[in-house]
Design a protein around this motif. Structure first.
Motif, PDB file in Angstrom:
ATOM      1  N   THR A  16       0.896  -0.892  -0.092  1.00  0.00           N
ATOM      2  CA  THR A  16       0.110   0.065  -0.101  1.00  0.00           C
ATOM      3  C   THR A  16       0.912   1.235  -0.031  1.00  0.00           C
ATOM      4  O   THR A  16       2.114   1.206  -0.184  1.00  0.00           O
ATOM      5  N   GLY A  17       0.190   2.434  -0.051  1.00  0.00           N
ATOM      6  CA  GLY A  17       0.912   3.615  -0.112  1.00  0.00           C
ATOM      7  C   GLY A  17       1.762   4.281   0.791  1.00  0.00           C
ATOM      8  O   GLY A  17       1.621   5.605   1.041  1.00  0.00           O
ATOM      9  N   ALA A  18       2.514   3.724   1.660  1.00  0.00           N
ATOM     10  CA  ALA A  18       3.296   4.108   2.606  1.00  0.00           C
ATOM     11  C   ALA A  18       4.852   3.959   2.077  1.00  0.00           C
ATOM     12  O   ALA A  18       5.139   3.063   1.316  1.00  0.00           O
ATOM     13  N   SER A  19       5.619   4.856   2.767  1.00  0.00           N
ATOM     14  CA  SER A  19       7.316   4.895   2.622  1.00  0.00           C
ATOM     15  C   SER A  19       7.637   3.329   3.071  1.00  0.00           C
ATOM     16  O   SER A  19       6.931   2.640   3.738  1.00  0.00           O
ATOM     17  N   SER A  43      -1.826  -1.372  -4.248  1.00  0.00           N
ATOM     18  CA  SER A  43      -2.585  -0.390  -4.502  1.00  0.00           C
ATOM     19  C   SER A  43      -2.464   0.834  -5.359  1.00  0.00           C
ATOM     20  O   SER A  43      -1.088   0.738  -5.643  1.00  0.00           O
ATOM     21  N   ALA A  45      -2.166   4.032  -4.624  1.00  0.00           N
ATOM     22  CA  ALA A  45      -1.191   4.808  -4.070  1.00  0.00           C
ATOM     23  C   ALA A  45       0.225   4.062  -4.009  1.00  0.00           C
ATOM     24  O   ALA A  45       1.176   4.787  -4.161  1.00  0.00           O
ATOM     25  N   VAL A  48       2.327   4.702  -6.860  1.00  0.00           N
ATOM     26  CA  VAL A  48       2.718   6.029  -7.028  1.00  0.00           C
ATOM     27  C   VAL A  48       4.037   6.027  -6.226  1.00  0.00           C
ATOM     28  O   VAL A  48       5.106   6.613  -6.297  1.00  0.00           O
ATOM     29  N   VAL A  49       3.828   5.475  -4.949  1.00  0.00           N
ATOM     30  CA  VAL A  49       5.049   5.644  -4.032  1.00  0.00           C
ATOM     31  C   VAL A  49       6.205   4.969  -4.477  1.00  0.00           C
ATOM     32  O   VAL A  49       7.240   5.263  -4.368  1.00  0.00           O
ATOM     33  N   THR A  52       8.026   6.741  -7.055  1.00  0.00           N
ATOM     34  CA  THR A  52       8.710   7.726  -6.398  1.00  0.00           C
ATOM     35  C   THR A  52       9.808   7.279  -5.549  1.00  0.00           C
ATOM     36  O   THR A  52      10.876   8.002  -5.586  1.00  0.00           O
ATOM     37  N   GLU A  53       9.843   6.336  -4.868  1.00  0.00           N
ATOM     38  CA  GLU A  53      10.945   6.034  -3.732  1.00  0.00           C
ATOM     39  C   GLU A  53      11.830   4.895  -4.288  1.00  0.00           C
ATOM     40  O   GLU A  53      12.923   4.688  -3.493  1.00  0.00           O
ATOM     41  N   SER A 108      -0.233   1.447   4.838  1.00  0.00           N
ATOM     42  CA  SER A 108      -0.375   3.117   4.911  1.00  0.00           C
ATOM     43  C   SER A 108      -1.429   2.955   6.124  1.00  0.00           C
ATOM     44  O   SER A 108      -2.036   2.089   6.410  1.00  0.00           O
ATOM     45  N   THR A 109      -1.438   4.341   6.512  1.00  0.00           N
ATOM     46  CA  THR A 109      -2.482   4.606   7.581  1.00  0.00           C
ATOM     47  C   THR A 109      -3.781   4.207   7.172  1.00  0.00           C
ATOM     48  O   THR A 109      -4.889   3.715   7.905  1.00  0.00           O
ATOM     49  N   GLY A 110      -4.334   4.596   5.903  1.00  0.00           N
ATOM     50  CA  GLY A 110      -5.626   4.523   5.419  1.00  0.00           C
ATOM     51  C   GLY A 110      -5.753   3.140   5.198  1.00  0.00           C
ATOM     52  O   GLY A 110      -7.019   2.628   5.739  1.00  0.00           O
ATOM     53  N   THR A 111      -4.931   2.213   4.807  1.00  0.00           N
ATOM     54  CA  THR A 111      -5.296   0.854   4.935  1.00  0.00           C
ATOM     55  C   THR A 111      -5.326   0.024   6.310  1.00  0.00           C
ATOM     56  O   THR A 111      -6.262  -0.663   6.318  1.00  0.00           O
TER      57      THR A 111
END
Ligand SMILES: Cc1cc2nc3c(=O)[nH]c(=O)nc-3n(C[C@H](O)[C@H](O)[C@H](O)COP(=O)(O)O)c2cc1C
Length: 131
Positions: A16-19, A43, A45, A48-49, A52-53, A108-111
């Motif tokens: 999911t979209g966390a670092s 996900s 997000a 995207v992450v 990016t990372e 991610s916090t959202g998930t």
């Protein structure tokens, strides 16, 4: 190759979209090397992450991502399966099929919130519900 019961184990792995996508990618490599089958979910997000990372440029569709990750992780054909967010017939969505552990890495916090409340609004959240 003859598979032992441990080697044949299936693991559901969600990004999911966390670092911290590197941890999830490394885990995927280790699971493949251990002979596990891995059901991968990514996900929007997370895509995207990851772009990016990390140096990885994951293709957008599950079939293309499956081919990419199979090659990247040096997996056997069919050892890594990738499922989309609305793939409600995927094994991780089924509460009556094969029991498999779920790892969400990174989460991610959202998930995390959706898993905690049982939102089940996409395949990753449904897999958490099942687990
Ligand atoms: C580059 C980047 C880094 C992010 N890092 C985090 C993070 O470390 N933790 C987090 O909870 N959200 C982070 N986010 C925000 C989540 O991606 C965003 O809340 C997203 O809606 C999560 O959706 P998902 O849970 O479906 O992946 C980041 C977003 C971007 C673009």
């Amino acid at each position: 190759m003859t598979e032992t019961a441990a080697q044949a184990r299936t693991v559901n792995l969600a990004f999911t979209g966390a670092s911290g996508a590197q941890y999830g990618m490394r885990l995927l490599q280790c699971l493949v090397a251990a002979g596990c089958r891995v059901n991968v979910m990514v996900s929007r997000a997370a895509q995207v992450v990851i772009a990016t990372e990390t140096e990885l440029k994951l293709p957008g569709t599950p079939p293309a991502m499956q081919e990419f990750l199979t090659d990247w992780a040096d997996a056997r054909p069919g050892q890594i399966l990738v499922f989309g967010r609305d793939d409600w017939f995927a094994p991780p969505a089924s509460g009556s099929g094969e029991k498999a552990p779920l790892v969400v890495c990174p989460c991610s916090t959202g998930t995390l919130s959706a898993l905690a409340t049982g939102a089940s609004d996409n395949l990753i959240e449904r897999a958490g519900d099942v687990a």
